[in-house]
Design an enzyme around this catalytic site. Structure first.
Site, mmCIF file in Angstrom:
data_model
loop_
_atom_site.group_PDB
_atom_site.id
_atom_site.type_symbol
_atom_site.label_atom_id
_atom_site.label_comp_id
_atom_site.label_asym_id
_atom_site.label_seq_id
_atom_site.Cartn_x
_atom_site.Cartn_y
_atom_site.Cartn_z
ATOM 1 N N LYS A 110 50.156 -79.715 7.491
ATOM 2 C CA LYS A 110 51.176 -80.770 7.110
ATOM 3 C C LYS A 110 51.118 -82.009 7.965
ATOM 4 O O LYS A 110 51.555 -83.116 7.670
ATOM 5 C CB LYS A 110 52.578 -80.340 7.243
ATOM 6 C CG LYS A 110 52.821 -79.098 6.407
ATOM 7 C CD LYS A 110 53.046 -79.430 4.916
ATOM 8 C CE LYS A 110 53.504 -78.254 4.409
ATOM 9 N NZ LYS A 110 52.716 -76.983 4.128
HETATM 10 C C1 LIG Z 1 52.061 -76.287 3.052
HETATM 11 C C2 LIG Z 1 51.160 -75.273 3.463
HETATM 12 C C3 LIG Z 1 50.050 -74.731 2.380
HETATM 13 C C4 LIG Z 1 50.217 -74.980 0.874
HETATM 14 O O1 LIG Z 1 50.110 -76.464 0.613
HETATM 15 P P1 LIG Z 1 50.502 -77.061 -0.644
HETATM 16 O O2 LIG Z 1 50.171 -78.501 -0.537
HETATM 17 O O3 LIG Z 1 51.998 -76.888 -0.513
HETATM 18 O O4 LIG Z 1 49.753 -76.521 -1.803
HETATM 19 C C5 LIG Z 1 49.305 -73.766 2.918
HETATM 20 N N1 LIG Z 1 48.914 -73.496 4.185
HETATM 21 C C6 LIG Z 1 49.829 -74.036 4.970
HETATM 22 C C7 LIG Z 1 49.716 -73.416 6.403
HETATM 23 C C8 LIG Z 1 50.966 -74.845 4.943
HETATM 24 O O5 LIG Z 1 51.633 -75.062 5.857
#
Ligand SMILES: *Cc1c(COP(=O)(O)O)cnc(C)c1O
Length: 492
Positions: A110
């Protein structure tokens, strides 16, 4: 470049307007009018560093900021706050390339978007002559809250308040939030669950009188949630950069295709990879990897989206999602930018919990392959990769890694696996996978991190070092009905 709502094409905003607005008033998501083509060849791009690549990609989508304004955002976002100058390095292990997206301040992917979003927002506010300070309110079940706090910390003309469920986040997640530095950040625990926090935030956003009141104080609300195009666009960059890294290291030749496998929850990360492909990046297949919440696996195999099913709590919690919001953008693209049709399907989803697409639309899914991994397969994959290569992957990455193995032959192309979190973020599960014989039930999160270090010899990342012994800065604990008053006091 203009942006339309997926549910109403007559809505037409500039990039900076769409970034400020987040979600369209009709409930639709903002999509670019067309997907731009890369206008620099890959060989030239492969000689650039991460920030330069970021500029060459992002300028195609955000064209109402000047070069200087956009470069400023990029330079503020991708610098010393990452623990490697590459930002998103590739690690080769066991026949695949792991694209490590966890080198930012909160050691999860993120950060790749939330480190730049605050800068895009303040630049967008200036561009649109908004003289108010931006206030971000976020409800979090753990990860997003910290990443948003870290992104907005000390960004001028912004304030951020995060609400999390009291007793509903892990020790590490709580410590990461309550120790966050910055004069414009706050985290508050709420007597309730995540949904209570989320409803509380939504109620505040919908409160016209309160909006007027904070307007008088010189503030306006905005949202940092994952459907903002200011989060989507920066995610395209690392796929292009990964390709360029392979090119620079002579692992591929220009034009050669790769496969990309992404552990998917809200469909944001893999949608960015799809946009990269449509922009001209040579990609053969996009592999959509799910955990036991495999609603997307069924969608890609059968053409029917059905959220009416059991919800599983898994060891890859960021993928425990039954409504993948960003899929709406893919639906819009594969039905030929048909806003009416997209609106109908999304209405069916909220009314009946399901919808099916026609054969014509199914053709648009041919860029993808989908599979899921069970909990047992995920644990086994962590152990297998570790035993064979010594490389330690987190639970989300392991889902993708197991799926990349399961989908079988996708041609003779290098496979890039999006690695979305540091194993230190989910130390308990990783230790359980690598050392299944020992029972660690009574150990707290921090001692599991110690365990992971001594088992693997890995060095603990900065983000973990920082929370050890750090001062608690935010100890607010409120009832659900005190959220508005808490925001008011924060802004005073
Ligand atoms: C948010 C997240 C995901 C999923 O990503 P999306 O964009 O919601 O599909 C996968 N792994 C981690 C560690 C995340 O924080």
């Amino acid at each position: 470049m203009y942006y339309n709502s997926t549910r109403n094409k007559s809505i037409r905003l500039t990039a900076t307007e769409a970034i400020l607005k987040g979600l369209s008033d009709d409930g639709g998501l903002f999509v670019p009018e067309y997907i731009p083509k890369m206008d620099i060849d890959l060989k030239t791009l492969s000689e650039m560093d991460y920030r330069q690549v970021a500029y060459e990609i992002m300028r195609l989508y955000i064209d109402d900021l000047s070069k200087e304004e956009l470069m400023n955002c990029i330079e503020n976002a991708y610098g010393e706050n990452f623990d490697t100058p590459e930002m998103a390095p590739l690690t080769y292990a066991d026949g695949s390339y792991y694209l490590e997206l966890f080198h930012g301040p909160t050691i999860a992917f993120k950060d790749m978007a939330l480190q730049i979003l605050p800068h895009l927002m303040t630049a967008s506010a200036r561009k649109n002559r908004i003289d108010k300070k931006i206030v971000i309110l976020t409800a979090t079940s753990g990860d997003t809250g910290k990443a948003a706090m870290a992104g907005f910390a000390d960004v001028p003309d912004t304030k951020i308040m995060v609400f999390y469920p009291h007793g509903g986040v892990s020790d590490v997640q709580r410590l990461q939030m309550v120790t966050q530095k910055g004069n414009n950040v706050s985290a508050v625990s709420v007597d309730g669950n995540f949904d209570d926090c989320q409803s509380g935030v939504k109620a505040i956003f919908a409160d016209a009188d309160f909006k007027k009141e904070i307007d008088g104080m010189g503030y306006q609300f905005s949202s940092a949630n994952s459907i903002n195009i200011g989060r989507l666009v920066p995610q395209i960059v690392y796929y292009v950069y990964a390709y360029c890294t392979l090119l620079r290291n002579e692992k591929i030749s220009a034009g050669e295709e790769i496969n990309i496998c992404v552990p998917t929850g809200n469909f944001g990360n893999i949608l960015a990879a799809y946009l990269a492909k449509k922009m001209g990046l040579p990609v053969n297949k996009l592999v959509c990897a799910s955990n036991m919440n495999n609603v997307l696996t069924d969608f890609f195999t059968e053409g029917r989206y059905d959220r009416l099913r059991d919800f599983h709590l898994t060891m890859s919690p960021s993928m425990d999602i039954l409504i993948s919001s960003n899929l709406e953008r893919l639906i819009y693209f594969i039905c030929g930018n048909d806003d009416k049709r997209t609106g109908e399907l999304m209405k069916a989803l909220s009314k009946d919990g399901a919808y099916a697409i026609d054969d014509k639309m199914k053709e648009g899914l041919s860029d993808f392959t989908a599979e899921y991994a069970t909990e047992e397969e995920t644990l086994k994959e962590i152990k297998r990769v570790y035993d064979d290569t010594g490389y330690v992957i987190d639970t989300h990455t392991a889902v993708a890694s197991a799926v990349a193995r399961k989908v079988g032959d996708l041609g003779d192309h290098p496979m890039i696996i999006a690695s979305t979190a540091s194993p230190f973020k989910f130390a308990r599960s990783i230790v359980l996978a690598i050392d299944p014989k020992t029972d660690h039930k009574d150990q707290d999160d921090m001692s599991m991190i110690d365990e992971l270090k001594s088992l693997t010899g890995l060095e603990e990342p900065m983000a973990i070092k920082e929370v050890r012994g750090a001062d608690i800065r935010h100890n607010g604990h409120i009832k659900i009905n005190e959220m508005k008053e808490t925001v008011r006091n924060f802004l005073r």
